[in-house]
Design a protein around this motif. Structure first.
Motif, mmCIF file in Angstrom:
data_model
loop_
_atom_site.group_PDB
_atom_site.id
_atom_site.type_symbol
_atom_site.label_atom_id
_atom_site.label_comp_id
_atom_site.label_asym_id
_atom_site.label_seq_id
_atom_site.Cartn_x
_atom_site.Cartn_y
_atom_site.Cartn_z
ATOM 1 N N THR B 50 0.835 -1.207 0.000
ATOM 2 C CA THR B 50 0.000 0.000 0.000
ATOM 3 C C THR B 50 0.870 1.258 0.000
ATOM 4 O OG1 THR B 50 -1.804 -1.127 1.099
ATOM 5 C CG2 THR B 50 -1.771 1.246 1.284
ATOM 6 N N PHE B 53 2.144 1.707 -3.429
ATOM 7 C CA PHE B 53 1.014 2.173 -4.207
ATOM 8 C C PHE B 53 0.800 3.686 -4.018
ATOM 9 C CE2 PHE B 53 -3.538 3.055 -4.314
ATOM 10 C CZ PHE B 53 -3.920 2.461 -5.486
ATOM 11 N N ASN B 54 0.881 4.134 -2.765
ATOM 12 C CA ASN B 54 0.724 5.566 -2.478
ATOM 13 C C ASN B 54 1.815 6.408 -3.124
ATOM 14 O OD1 ASN B 54 -1.535 5.159 -0.977
ATOM 15 N ND2 ASN B 54 -0.513 5.252 1.004
ATOM 16 N N LEU B 59 0.453 10.105 -3.785
ATOM 17 C CA LEU B 59 -0.328 10.405 -2.591
ATOM 18 C C LEU B 59 0.584 10.584 -1.383
ATOM 19 C CD1 LEU B 59 -3.265 7.863 -3.010
ATOM 20 C CD2 LEU B 59 -3.226 10.272 -3.572
ATOM 21 N N ARG B 86 -2.820 14.148 -10.526
ATOM 22 C CA ARG B 86 -3.826 13.218 -10.008
ATOM 23 C C ARG B 86 -5.101 13.298 -10.826
ATOM 24 N NH1 ARG B 86 -3.185 15.507 -4.232
ATOM 25 N NH2 ARG B 86 -1.233 14.588 -3.588
ATOM 26 N N CYS B 87 -5.392 14.499 -11.271
ATOM 27 C CA CYS B 87 -6.641 14.713 -12.011
ATOM 28 C C CYS B 87 -6.567 14.105 -13.406
ATOM 29 C CB CYS B 87 -6.922 16.214 -12.079
ATOM 30 S SG CYS B 87 -8.428 16.645 -12.922
ATOM 31 N N TYR B 92 -7.891 6.642 -9.808
ATOM 32 C CA TYR B 92 -7.774 5.849 -8.593
ATOM 33 C C TYR B 92 -9.021 4.998 -8.361
ATOM 34 C CZ TYR B 92 -4.081 9.187 -7.479
ATOM 35 O OH TYR B 92 -2.970 9.975 -7.516
ATOM 36 N N PHE B 94 -10.483 2.345 -5.260
ATOM 37 C CA PHE B 94 -10.183 1.961 -3.886
ATOM 38 C C PHE B 94 -10.967 0.728 -3.467
ATOM 39 C CE2 PHE B 94 -9.984 6.543 -4.424
ATOM 40 C CZ PHE B 94 -8.691 6.811 -4.023
ATOM 41 N N THR B 96 -12.641 0.492 -0.793
ATOM 42 C CA THR B 96 -13.929 0.903 -0.215
ATOM 43 C C THR B 96 -14.725 1.793 -1.177
ATOM 44 O OG1 THR B 96 -12.645 2.610 0.890
ATOM 45 C CG2 THR B 96 -13.237 0.716 2.198
ATOM 46 N N ASN B 98 -15.211 4.526 -2.290
ATOM 47 C CA ASN B 98 -14.996 5.970 -2.112
ATOM 48 C C ASN B 98 -15.702 6.848 -3.130
ATOM 49 O OD1 ASN B 98 -13.285 4.914 -0.238
ATOM 50 N ND2 ASN B 98 -11.676 6.415 -0.578
ATOM 51 N N ILE B 100 -18.391 9.802 -3.845
ATOM 52 C CA ILE B 100 -18.859 10.927 -3.031
ATOM 53 C C ILE B 100 -20.334 10.659 -2.717
ATOM 54 C CG2 ILE B 100 -19.108 13.425 -2.896
ATOM 55 C CD1 ILE B 100 -16.214 12.669 -3.342
ATOM 56 N N PRO B 101 -20.655 10.482 -1.425
ATOM 57 C CA PRO B 101 -21.992 9.993 -1.073
ATOM 58 C C PRO B 101 -23.130 10.933 -1.458
ATOM 59 C CG PRO B 101 -20.738 10.595 0.891
ATOM 60 C CD PRO B 101 -19.783 10.632 -0.253
ATOM 61 N N ARG B 159 -15.316 6.510 -13.147
ATOM 62 C CA ARG B 159 -14.767 7.780 -12.665
ATOM 63 C C ARG B 159 -13.258 7.829 -12.871
ATOM 64 N NH1 ARG B 159 -15.433 9.298 -6.418
ATOM 65 N NH2 ARG B 159 -13.871 7.671 -6.268
ATOM 66 N N ASP B 171 -6.308 -0.043 -5.588
ATOM 67 C CA ASP B 171 -5.851 -0.592 -4.313
ATOM 68 C C ASP B 171 -6.881 -1.590 -3.815
ATOM 69 O OD1 ASP B 171 -4.557 -1.045 -1.970
ATOM 70 O OD2 ASP B 171 -5.069 0.867 -1.042
#
Lengths: 216, 244
Positions: B50, B53-54, B59, B86-87, B92, B94, B96, B98, B100-101, B159, B171
């Motif tokens: 990890t 990876f970062n 990151l 990054r954009c 990326y 993940f 989980t 991730n 945006i809720p 995305r 990841d």
């Protein structure tokens, strides 16, 4: 809001149009309604208190200007002493209000750490995160202040109505009340923005790698 | 086709301080990842994958050594350029998901394009077609909590592809998914890898991933244990599938 770094091969450009930032802030307020209510209610209470005192002053000024003589004399006596106490109380209550906002917003930041980290991975600059938090807070400030002004005015008005009955209508200080209302709303917004600056800064400074993996 | 390195690390080291005791998580990693490759970084938890990876994803910054993405040393970039990288260059994914809720599937996919300065309508059309590509054309306006894990991960893949990145970093993309959904996601990643010629780098301990990887980098104790090519993997895959 657009910036470009000169001297690069490609036009490196990152943006967050205000419309989108606004949209996101409004959604955040709506969806995390419970949290929003905590922030908003501390503004409501602070501003309601301020407004009730200001309205009280307005009515008193009205009576001193247009009211009957015997009431004027009675009022004049305790007006000076009251003023000092008022300033103390109002400052204290607004201070508590700011602390409440900082607290609630810091919790919101922790709660949203992963979301903030994700946005950074997608290319969000620190200032977008700050922008979203400040927008959210100022909207809560506007709403909270307006409600606070209504409550504060109502409380003061009822007290004077009970005390002086019909006299209140004849001395009703419309202009002064409007002026105080605007002042209160403006102050409310400023306070909520001040309260959000530190939490917004904390959130913007989060390292994405750490923020993403934080479990809440 | 000449091999063009999209990611290159030289003597990559990372040390964390645990109180006052230094913990050497990465002890000198040299890897080259080529354009269009599908790479799996495998290793037990705590092996440093990890962290690696970062580093590759910009990151986190290395303690020592260099990371080049598309021949750019990322240590030389300021915050603005890093955000831009990054954009536009990296997508990326993940464990989980991730998403945006507060945003719908469509808006989640649009977000990186909006950061990247694309017009709203253009971003919306592209997001729609990406979501169709990952098989979610019917669920554009659903919020993340209205979607299953597999569907959320599909949105995340769409995305990640939004700004046509050169690299997708995933990841543990199947870590929170059941066996069948995990397989579907792996195959979707492979499909994107082939069709869009994007390099995919996954940090994983999901052995299903071996099946589609061009190369597998095994990490142990912060060092590269071995790097295996696809040809050598064939035999192993048989064993792995026998185990399931």
């Amino acid at each position: 809001m657009q910036e470009s770094v000169p001297g690069k091969k490609i036009d490196k450009q990152l943006t967050l149009p205000l419309r989108h930032a606004l949209n996101m802030s409004i959604r955040n307020i709506k969806i995390r309604f419970g949290r929003s209510i905590i922030v908003t209610s501390s503004i409501i209470l602070g501003i309601a208190f301020l407004m009730s005192i200001l309205a009280n002053n307005a009515f008193m000024a009205g009576i001193l200007e247009k009211g009957p003589e015997h009431i004027k004399i009675a009022l004049q006596q305790d007006i000076e002493e009251m003023k000092i106490r008022q300033i103390w109380l109002v400052s204290l209550s607004l201070l508590v209000c700011v602390v409440g906002i900082v607290n609630a917003m810091l919790m919101a930041v922790t709660e949203r750490a992963r979301e903030i980290g994700t946005m950074k991975c997608l290319g969000a600059l620190d200032k977008y995160i700050v922008e979203i938090f400040l927008l959210e807070s100022s909207m809560q400030g506007v709403i909270g202040s307006i409600i606070g002004v209504i409550f504060g005015f109502a409380a003061s008005f009822i007290v004077y109505l009970l005390k002086y009955k019909g006299l209140v209508w004849s001395i009703f200080p419309t202009e002064l009340l409007l002026k105080y209302s605007l002042f209160s709303i403006l102050l409310g917004v400023i306070i909520s923005v001040i309260g959000a600056i530190y939490p917004a800064y904390v959130s913007a400074k989060m390292e994405p790698a750490e923020a993403i993996r934080r479990e809440v | 086709m000449p091999k063009e390195a999209i990611v290159r690390t030289i003597g990559l080291k990372k040390t964390f301080l645990l109180g006052k005791i230094p913990l050497h998580v990465l002890k000198g990693i040299d890897i080259e990842i080529y354009r269009g490759e599908y790479i799996s970084i495998m290793g037990p938890s705590g092996s440093g994958k990890t962290t690696l990876f970062n580093m590759i994803g910009g990151l986190d910054k290395p303690t020592e050594g260099k990371v080049y993405i598309d021949e750019v040393d990322i240590a030389q970039l300021d915050a603005y350029e890093l955000a831009w990288l990054r954009c536009r260059k990296i997508g990326y994914i993940f464990q989980t998901f991730n998403l945006i809720p507060v945003m719908t599937a469509l808006e989640n996919v649009m977000l990186p394009m909006i950061f990247g300065g694309m017009e709203n309508d253009e971003a919306m059309n592209k997001a729609k077609s990406l979501l169709e590509t990952v098989g979610l054309g019917e669920r554009l306006h659903h919020k993340p909590f209205e979607l299953s894990g597999g569907q959320q991960q599909r949105v995340a893949i769409a995305r990640a592809l939004a700004n046509d990145p050169a690299i997708i970093l995933a990841d543990e993309p199947t870590g929170n998914l059941d066996l069948k959904t995990g397989k579907e996601i792996i195959h979707l990643l492979k499909e994107m890898n082939k069709n869009k010629e994007v390099s995919i780098i996954t940090a994983t301990h999901d052995l299903k991933m071996l099946d589609v990887s061009d190369r597998v980098i095994w990490i142990r104790d912060g060092m590269i244990e071995r790097i295996e090519d696809r040809e050598n993997l064939q035999i192993k895959v048989g064993e792995v599938e026998g185990e399931e």
